[in-house]
Design a protein around this motif. Sequence first.
Motif, PDB file in Angstrom:
ATOM      1  N   GLY A 168       0.804  -1.210   0.000  1.00 46.53           N
ATOM      2  CA  GLY A 168       0.000   0.000   0.000  1.00 46.53           C
ATOM      3  C   GLY A 168       0.835   1.256   0.000  1.00 46.53           C
ATOM      4  N   ARG A 169       0.121   2.364   0.017  1.00 45.26           N
ATOM      5  CA  ARG A 169       0.728   3.690   0.036  1.00 45.26           C
ATOM      6  C   ARG A 169      -0.009   4.517   1.076  1.00 45.26           C
ATOM      7  NH1 ARG A 169       3.987   4.784  -4.244  1.00 45.26           N
ATOM      8  NH2 ARG A 169       3.771   7.028  -4.035  1.00 45.26           N
ATOM      9  N   SER A 170       0.698   5.480   1.648  1.00 48.45           N
ATOM     10  CA  SER A 170       0.078   6.397   2.601  1.00 48.45           C
ATOM     11  C   SER A 170       0.406   7.821   2.211  1.00 48.45           C
ATOM     12  CB  SER A 170       0.595   6.132   4.018  1.00 48.45           C
ATOM     13  OG  SER A 170       0.201   4.849   4.463  1.00 48.45           O
ATOM     14  N   GLY A 171      -0.558   8.689   2.360  1.00 44.58           N
ATOM     15  CA  GLY A 171      -0.372  10.112   2.095  1.00 44.58           C
ATOM     16  C   GLY A 171      -0.419  10.899   3.381  1.00 44.58           C
ATOM     17  N   GLY A 172      -0.448  12.216   3.235  1.00 44.56           N
ATOM     18  CA  GLY A 172      -0.547  13.093   4.394  1.00 44.56           C
ATOM     19  C   GLY A 172       0.776  13.431   5.048  1.00 44.56           C
ATOM     20  N   PHE A 173       1.879  13.206   4.344  1.00 49.26           N
ATOM     21  CA  PHE A 173       3.199  13.568   4.864  1.00 49.26           C
ATOM     22  C   PHE A 173       3.434  15.022   4.449  1.00 49.26           C
ATOM     23  CE2 PHE A 173       3.188   9.013   4.414  1.00 49.26           C
ATOM     24  CZ  PHE A 173       3.849   8.559   5.536  1.00 49.26           C
ATOM     25  N   VAL A 174       3.003  15.950   5.292  1.00 50.27           N
ATOM     26  CA  VAL A 174       3.007  17.368   4.940  1.00 50.27           C
ATOM     27  C   VAL A 174       4.310  18.023   5.397  1.00 50.27           C
ATOM     28  CG1 VAL A 174       1.801  19.561   5.176  1.00 50.27           C
ATOM     29  CG2 VAL A 174       0.496  17.424   5.119  1.00 50.27           C
TER      30      VAL A 174
END
Length: 124
Positions: free
Chosen positions: A75-81
């Motif tokens: 999978g992949r995860s976002g939200g690394f701001v």
Amino acid sequence: MAETWSFDDGTAPVTPDAAVQAIRARIACGRRETWLRSSAGRALALVTNAERAMVTLTDGPGDPGGHAVSPGAGGRSGGFVLENGQDDEYPDADTVPLAEAFRIVRHVLAHGAPPPDAAWAVDR
């Protein structure tokens, strides 16, 4: 002289436990990117989405260094701001759970390297 670590804002050197405590506080305030610099010129970065983290360690400017990994994670995860507002997404295999990231940061600051049992990719 032993290597010391300070936050990128030029504050006084921090202990491993104080650094992790400060990173937790930064995350709670919405600051998801943290840089620490060592007295030897190395840099340790942590960027998180509050669940997983990208942790990198470099020997200085221009060095690709290495980063913590989770072999086999899908999978992949976002939200690394980032501080500049950029919102990144990473494969989960290239990040670690936040608790593991804190363990790695604590160990690097105490011993100069990731824990021997931490999965690590060399980017050089």
